[in-house]
Design an enzyme around this catalytic site. Structure first.
Site, PDB file in Angstrom:
ATOM      1  N   LYS A 194      56.419  18.242  13.843  1.00 47.32           N
ATOM      2  CA  LYS A 194      57.632  18.342  14.675  1.00 47.32           C
ATOM      3  C   LYS A 194      57.600  17.334  15.814  1.00 47.32           C
ATOM      4  CE  LYS A 194      56.097  20.270  18.614  1.00 47.32           C
ATOM      5  NZ  LYS A 194      56.478  19.969  20.013  1.00 47.32           N
ATOM      6  N   THR A 251      62.234  20.631  20.407  1.00 49.68           N
ATOM      7  CA  THR A 251      61.803  19.305  20.851  1.00 49.68           C
ATOM      8  C   THR A 251      62.712  18.189  20.348  1.00 49.68           C
ATOM      9  OG1 THR A 251      60.219  19.272  19.021  1.00 49.68           O
ATOM     10  CG2 THR A 251      59.394  19.907  21.169  1.00 49.68           C
TER      11      THR A 251
END
Length: 336
Positions: A194, A251
């Site tokens: 990620k 994020t």
């Protein structure tokens, strides 16, 4: 012994690493007045925590509990019940080698994969501290929000389900909710990948490519995470949960993420070496991208977004060329 009865074992916590996330976790545990000890290599961080109850270097603006103390001597971490390890992955092996002997569990909170060995933090621990139990804490978290007591949910993974439940129970607070898993590799892979995809989304934002492009990138990036994770034994449920998709969404949509902010700079045409010149803050995805890309190639896993980020961070391609290369890939079914 059940996880609930084991929870009382973990009353004295230590945190290895005095960066933003390490400090936030220490504050979480110390907020009720419980003693928490932080090890930091930086002398100014140790001094500020002990003298001012602050960490202006890595977590400015956060007032820290007086019961939170810091040390620069890693030997001081020997007498604690559990250690949260929050050291950037490129430096983790060296720090683990310095740890004093003991049986306290190591709870890994850093995200990434080691260059060369393709080892995750928990793999390094099996090599360097095999006598200790190991767990992983990963999920959608910004350090400043956790330190401020804002609501947070996260994954706590350990191969031993009772250990996972015990650590989760000891870490849990009214505003901090750990969900238990035994899928350690899934939690590790979700966190590593990620960060790379957050850089990619930052590039989309910095280059002004629009929200459609960002949504497409998150979706196709999640497909990459899933392919890579399943190939290494991760569970699909973990990758679709807090440690995977949840962390990815957080994020990839906020400049509060160091990885997203790095990508924004790259998207605006700034040089990667200039953007990463501040060695005191780490965009973990910049270190992870070339490692995960190499591991995927070795395993025969197609990860074009990850590979593109690796080349951009290394200065081997321009943003405009990278975007064109991705858009010109052969059409395929969405399941591929």
């Amino acid at each position: 012994m059940t996880g609930e009865s084991m929870t009382s074992r973990f009353t004295r916590f230590g945190v290895i690493g005095g960066g933003a996330w390490g400090t936030a976790l220490a504050q979480l545990l110390a907020a009720g007045g419980a003693p928490v000890r932080v090890w930091a290599r930086e002398e100014d961080v140790v001094s500020a925590i002990n003298a001012e109850h602050r960490n202006p270097v890595f977590l400015p603006g956060a007032a820290l509990s007086p019961s939170l103390t810091a040390t620069g001597a890693i030997a001081d971490m020997a007498d604690l019940d559990a250690l949260l390890v929050v050291v950037p992955v490129p430096f983790l092996r060296a720090v683990l080698a310095e740890l004093p002997a003991g049986n306290a569990p190591l709870i890994f909170c850093s995200k990434g994969m080691e260059a060369g060995s393709f080892a995750f933090p928990i793999d390094m621990a099996r090599d360097l501290a095999p006598q200790r139990p190991h767990a992983v804490l990963s999920g959608p978290t910004f350090a400043h929000e956790v330190a401020a007591g804002l609501p947070t949910a996260i994954t706590l993974a350990a191969a031993d389900a009772d250990l996972a439940a015990a650590i989760a129970g000891a870490l849990a607070r009214p505003h901090f909710r750990p969900y238990v898993s035994t899928d350690v590799i899934g939690a590790e892979i979700g966190g590593a990948v990620k960060n790379i995809l957050a850089i990619a989304c930052g590039i989309v934002d910095g280059a002004g490519l629009g929200l459609n492009a960002r949504a497409a990138l998150i979706s196709r990036g999640f497909a990459e995470m899933t392919r890579f994770g399943l190939s290494r034994g991760a569970q699909a449920e973990t990758l679709a949960g807090l440690a995977g998709l949840g962390d990815l969404v957080l994020t990839c949509t906020s400049s509060n993420s160091r990885n997203f902010a790095l990508g924004q700079g790259l998207g605006r045409g700034e040089a990667a070496e200039v953007l990463m010149a501040d060695r005191r803050t780490v965009a973990e995805g910049a270190f992870s991208a070339p490692v995960v890309a190499a591991a995927a190639r070795a395993d025969g896993i197609d990860m074009p977004i990850t590979d593109t980020v690796a080349r951009l961070v290394a200065g081997k391609t321009r943003v405009t060329d990278a975007i064109q290369a991705l858009l010109s890939r052969p059409l395929r079914s969405e399941g591929q």
